[in-house]
Design an enzyme around this catalytic site. Structure first.
Site, PDB file in Angstrom:
ATOM      1  N   TYR A 146       0.828  -1.220   0.000  1.00 21.33           N
ATOM      2  CA  TYR A 146       0.000   0.000   0.000  1.00 21.33           C
ATOM      3  C   TYR A 146       0.859   1.265   0.000  1.00 21.33           C
ATOM      4  CZ  TYR A 146      -4.175  -2.804   0.357  1.00 21.33           C
ATOM      5  OH  TYR A 146      -5.174  -3.700   0.077  1.00 21.33           O
ATOM      6  N   HIS A 186     -14.791   1.538  -0.055  1.00 22.21           N
ATOM      7  CA  HIS A 186     -13.672   0.646   0.268  1.00 22.21           C
ATOM      8  C   HIS A 186     -12.508   1.392   0.917  1.00 22.21           C
ATOM      9  CE1 HIS A 186     -15.114  -2.585  -2.855  1.00 22.21           C
ATOM     10  NE2 HIS A 186     -15.881  -2.500  -1.791  1.00 22.21           N
ATOM     11  N   CYS A 242      -6.892   2.837  18.636  1.00 19.66           N
ATOM     12  CA  CYS A 242      -7.932   3.792  19.065  1.00 19.66           C
ATOM     13  C   CYS A 242      -8.991   4.023  18.005  1.00 19.66           C
ATOM     14  CB  CYS A 242      -7.307   5.121  19.504  1.00 19.66           C
ATOM     15  SG  CYS A 242      -6.720   6.145  18.121  1.00 19.66           S
ATOM     16  N   GLY A 282     -17.036   1.370 -14.995  1.00 16.04           N
ATOM     17  CA  GLY A 282     -15.704   0.791 -14.820  1.00 16.04           C
ATOM     18  C   GLY A 282     -15.567  -0.185 -13.670  1.00 16.04           C
ATOM     19  N   SER A 335     -16.182  -4.465 -12.596  1.00 14.33           N
ATOM     20  CA  SER A 335     -16.423  -5.787 -13.181  1.00 14.33           C
ATOM     21  C   SER A 335     -17.674  -6.444 -12.619  1.00 14.33           C
ATOM     22  CB  SER A 335     -15.211  -6.687 -12.924  1.00 14.33           C
ATOM     23  OG  SER A 335     -14.990  -6.790 -11.537  1.00 14.33           O
TER      24      SER A 335
HETATM   25  N1  APR Z   1     -12.891   2.304 -19.261  1.00 17.84           N
HETATM   26  C1  APR Z   1     -13.963   1.643 -18.736  1.00 17.84           C
HETATM   27  N2  APR Z   1     -13.879   0.447 -18.128  1.00 17.84           N
HETATM   28  C2  APR Z   1     -12.651  -0.105 -18.044  1.00 17.84           C
HETATM   29  C3  APR Z   1     -11.487   0.510 -18.550  1.00 17.84           C
HETATM   30  C4  APR Z   1     -11.645   1.773 -19.195  1.00 17.84           C
HETATM   31  N3  APR Z   1     -10.607   2.432 -19.711  1.00 17.84           N
HETATM   32  N4  APR Z   1     -10.427  -0.311 -18.300  1.00 17.84           N
HETATM   33  C5  APR Z   1     -10.902  -1.380 -17.668  1.00 17.84           C
HETATM   34  N5  APR Z   1     -12.248  -1.284 -17.500  1.00 17.84           N
HETATM   35  C6  APR Z   1     -13.177  -2.206 -16.863  1.00 17.84           C
HETATM   36  C7  APR Z   1     -12.783  -3.665 -16.978  1.00 17.84           C
HETATM   37  O1  APR Z   1     -13.337  -4.217 -18.166  1.00 17.84           O
HETATM   38  C8  APR Z   1     -13.424  -4.253 -15.725  1.00 17.84           C
HETATM   39  O2  APR Z   1     -14.750  -4.715 -15.996  1.00 17.84           O
HETATM   40  O3  APR Z   1     -13.174  -1.913 -15.485  1.00 17.84           O
HETATM   41  C9  APR Z   1     -13.487  -3.082 -14.753  1.00 17.84           C
HETATM   42  C10 APR Z   1     -12.508  -3.177 -13.602  1.00 17.84           C
HETATM   43  O4  APR Z   1     -12.850  -4.282 -12.826  1.00 17.84           O
HETATM   44  P1  APR Z   1     -12.002  -4.722 -11.545  1.00 17.84           P
HETATM   45  O5  APR Z   1     -10.554  -4.729 -11.896  1.00 17.84           O
HETATM   46  O6  APR Z   1     -12.605  -5.987 -11.037  1.00 17.84           O
HETATM   47  O7  APR Z   1     -12.230  -3.512 -10.511  1.00 17.84           O
HETATM   48  P2  APR Z   1     -13.456  -3.231  -9.558  1.00 17.84           P
HETATM   49  O8  APR Z   1     -14.733  -3.699 -10.169  1.00 17.84           O
HETATM   50  O9  APR Z   1     -13.352  -1.818  -9.146  1.00 17.84           O
HETATM   51  O10 APR Z   1     -13.106  -4.157  -8.320  1.00 17.84           O
HETATM   52  C11 APR Z   1     -13.945  -4.134  -7.202  1.00 17.84           C
HETATM   53  O11 APR Z   1     -12.450  -5.525  -5.973  1.00 17.84           O
HETATM   54  O12 APR Z   1     -10.362  -6.188  -5.130  1.00 17.84           O
HETATM   55  C12 APR Z   1     -11.488  -5.447  -4.940  1.00 17.84           C
HETATM   56  O13 APR Z   1     -11.640  -3.773  -3.337  1.00 17.84           O
HETATM   57  C13 APR Z   1     -11.227  -3.997  -4.661  1.00 17.84           C
HETATM   58  O14 APR Z   1     -12.647  -2.097  -5.074  1.00 17.84           O
HETATM   59  C14 APR Z   1     -12.118  -3.278  -5.637  1.00 17.84           C
HETATM   60  C15 APR Z   1     -13.176  -4.316  -5.940  1.00 17.84           C
END
Ligand code: APR
Length: 234
Positions: free
Chosen positions: A52, A105, A116, A171, A173
């Protein structure tokens, strides 16, 4: 019109912040469960802190993109009728100009004291286990919500979803709950639903409408359309 926007890693991808699930399940070379669980921290606190620390330091080298700025423009137009709920721990929404942002998150730029429970602004490293500014204990960890922990602000989020007219997911998944279930809650509340994502998410079928492409292009175009629609009621 009350609008709730959910954002995920994809909105920051074009700023150069890596997503989680786009590269063989590895996140900057680590399996998520090795760095993003309380068990991982108990086992190897130094490894988790350094991971981190690197991400916190990397924030200084990235800038908000057109999608973050477009949401700030929408906020200027909608005021309190917009709520941005982000799963992201970066500060790019804020640096793009948005203020009504909930970090469900947590935030890289905050530390949480395990002694604390204080949550304090933090920009430097934590791997040298500095003392908590509040109580002095050397128990500061990143103020991020790890797997198995309860996301922040859930009450406010649920309340906003229950009164939303429009829910837009950008953006993400759709792999991680509870955020992945927000589209269903918004649908139950009678909201229109829209997905803006590079590719169909795991929950894409829950959305009434979906547009696929880069957030840096899709989000400004959608914001322009919405402002035009609301500015010219017909
Ligand atoms: N524009 C739009 N979408 C995009 C782009 C882009 N330029 N690049 C990637 N993506 C999409 C991918 O296709 C994917 O579906 O963004 C999504 C990212 O998905 P993840 O990597 O799974 O991220 P997220 O959904 O934010 O993950 C959720 O998982 O590990 C945990 O706590 C972490 O907050 C996070 C959570």
């Amino acid at each position: 019109m009350k609008v709730v926007v959910l954002t995920g890693a994809g909105i920051s991808a074009e700023s150069g912040v890596p997503t989680f699930r786009d590269s063989d399940g590895l996140w900057e070379g680590h399996h998520v469960e090795d760095v993003a669980t309380p068990e991982a921290y108990d086992l190897q606190p130094g490894v988790v802190q350094r991971f981190y620390d690197d991400r916190r330091a990397a924030l200084a080298g990235v800038e908000p993109n057109a999608a973050h700025r477009a949401l700030a423009r929408l906020e200027e137009f909608l005021g309190d009728d917009l709520l941005i709920v982000t799963q992201n721990i970066d500060d790019l929404h804020e640096r793009g100009g948005a203020t009504r942002v909930l970090h469900m998150h947590g935030e890289l730029l905050k530390a949480l004291c395990r002694a604390c429970q204080a949550r304090v602004p933090w920009t430097g490293p934590l791997s040298d286990f500095p003392p908590c500014p509040g109580c002095g204990a050397t128990e500061l960890r990143p103020d991020v919500v790890w797997f198995g922990e309860v996301p922040y602000e859930m009450e406010r989020i649920v309340e906003a979803l229950e009164s939303a007219d429009l829910f837009v997911s950008i953006g993400t998944s759709g792999a991680v709950y509870p955020a992945a279930g927000f589209v269903q809650a918004a649908t139950r509340a009678g909201a229109r639903t829209l997905e803006l994502n590079l590719m169909p998410s795991e929950g894409t079928h829950w959305f009434r409408e979906a547009r696929h492409g880069r957030a840096g292009e899709l989000v400004p175009a959608w914001v322009d359309d919405l402002i035009a629609e609301l500015g010219n009621p017909s």
